[in-house]
Write an enzyme that holds these catalytic residues in place. Sequence first.
Site, PDB file in Angstrom:
ATOM      1  N   HIS A   1      -7.488  55.997 -60.912  1.00 25.69           N
ATOM      2  CA  HIS A   1      -7.878  56.132 -62.224  1.00 25.69           C
ATOM      3  C   HIS A   1      -7.667  54.341 -62.858  1.00 25.69           C
ATOM      4  CE1 HIS A   1      -6.926  56.721 -66.550  1.00 25.69           C
ATOM      5  NE2 HIS A   1      -7.317  58.128 -66.205  1.00 25.69           N
TER       6      HIS A   1
ATOM      7  N   CYS B   1     -12.636  58.014 -65.867  1.00 24.53           N
ATOM      8  CA  CYS B   1     -11.770  56.813 -65.860  1.00 24.53           C
ATOM      9  C   CYS B   1     -11.526  56.288 -64.251  1.00 24.53           C
ATOM     10  CB  CYS B   1     -10.449  56.854 -66.685  1.00 24.53           C
ATOM     11  SG  CYS B   1     -10.497  57.453 -68.567  1.00 24.53           S
TER      12      CYS B   1
HETATM   13  N1  PMP Z   1      -3.912  58.653 -63.577  1.00 24.07           N
HETATM   14  C1  PMP Z   1      -4.716  59.663 -63.416  1.00 24.07           C
HETATM   15  C2  PMP Z   1      -4.807  60.150 -61.873  1.00 24.07           C
HETATM   16  C3  PMP Z   1      -4.893  60.465 -64.528  1.00 24.07           C
HETATM   17  O1  PMP Z   1      -5.774  61.530 -64.394  1.00 24.07           O
HETATM   18  C4  PMP Z   1      -4.757  59.856 -65.739  1.00 24.07           C
HETATM   19  C5  PMP Z   1      -5.350  60.745 -67.051  1.00 24.07           C
HETATM   20  N2  PMP Z   1      -6.445  61.096 -66.969  1.00 24.07           N
HETATM   21  C6  PMP Z   1      -3.929  59.012 -65.865  1.00 24.07           C
HETATM   22  C7  PMP Z   1      -3.534  58.384 -64.760  1.00 24.07           C
HETATM   23  C8  PMP Z   1      -3.532  58.361 -67.258  1.00 24.07           C
HETATM   24  O2  PMP Z   1      -2.902  59.151 -67.748  1.00 24.07           O
HETATM   25  P1  PMP Z   1      -2.513  58.961 -69.442  1.00 24.07           P
HETATM   26  O3  PMP Z   1      -3.689  58.709 -70.257  1.00 24.07           O
HETATM   27  O4  PMP Z   1      -1.605  60.159 -69.836  1.00 24.07           O
HETATM   28  O5  PMP Z   1      -1.541  57.911 -69.601  1.00 24.07           O
END
Ligand code: PMP
Length: 419
Positions: A135, A376
Amino acid sequence: MTVDTESRVGNAAQRSWKAIRADFPALDQEVGGSPLSYLDNAASSQSPQSVIDRMTAYQSGEHSNVHRGVHTLSRRATDAFEAAREKVAEFIGAPDPDCCVWTRGATEAINLVRYAWGRANIEAGDEILVTEMEHHSNIVPWQMLCEETGAQLRVLPMTDRGELKLDQLDGLLTDRTKLVGAVHVSNALGTINPVETIIEKAHDRGVPVLIDGCQATPHMDVDVEEMDADFYVFSGHKMNGPTGIGMLYARRDILEEMPPFHGGGEMIRSVTFEESTWADVPQKFEAGTPAILPAIGLGEAASYLTDIGMERIARREADLLEYATGKLEAIEGVRIFGRADRKASVLSFDVDGVHPHDIGTILDDEGVAIRAGHHCTQPVMDRLGIPATARASFAYYNTRVDADRLADAVETVKEIFGR
Ligand code: PMP
């Protein structure tokens, strides 16, 4: 007790999936005149009534600031806040709640490591190794740190099926590698990565590993001690808790050595104009008034998941994924991305000749909530040569009816686009 025919459990001692689904008020509504099929759980999942009630009870009768008051409400708030930390620590198999730092979410937890640990441990010429399926939150902070320090970002690639090329790991771990970052479960493809192997290989070379557990904690039994993670991060809102809360787990010796992240109240032992000294872990990393209400909500969510049982949840979701995959595979023109042998309940796809955003919009008209975009994970999209995917992501409270409605809505997309 009636046993839900959809549930494969059939154990009268366990609550049926139908009863469990009824715990979630948000699922019981119509969208655009159709019943809601909520299939955007990888982005954020819904909360059961018990989590909502716990937060209401706290805010109605227990709220005060934590750690500093001698009065009754402050003691109640502190007890509830620290009890939540203990519950969540136990949920991830942390050996000690003091190793568990509350953060706003996974993103903040990774940035905490970047600032506090990274600045103290990374210098010019060092390398940080991440995987191709991270991500953005486990790429961008490291890129920024590399820019700041002169270190280099290296990438462990993946196959067309969305599995990491583990045979390249040994070659990429060099004397210069100072940190490995790996996602436990890919939010774009659903791949469950062999984090134990990655950690073992990195540790053989003395390299610490940060695991992004955002998509693992809602779907499987996680044990940070058993996997021997140095850092493990996740967000509450993906595991039936509220937004604004998440956690950084780290090995105690690492946390104790690490300098603080934010400075301010709560994180100090003593302050003079000449110098300040730091509180013990985890308070050293929790400057200012924390997110007390969301933390208590997340504690309740961890209890709720534990009551159902993570293995039971994983079995249920595997069944839903298999069923939904079969339904989409049967539709001509649908391509599925992410074909790993070990997958969590994420189903990324597109429809020939239709932009994923149009798929998402038409599905919404049918009451089916999915996500469309790059999730993302732009490097994953680049790797697959596509701009975006449509992504249906299941939770245990979903049903085969949700999967049927997804498939029917995809047929509608094809009709509208004359495909
Ligand atoms: N890592 C992964 C694998 C995710 O799916 C996400 C959220 N889509 C995040 C990190 C980031 O999480 P947050 O936006 O809650 O900080």
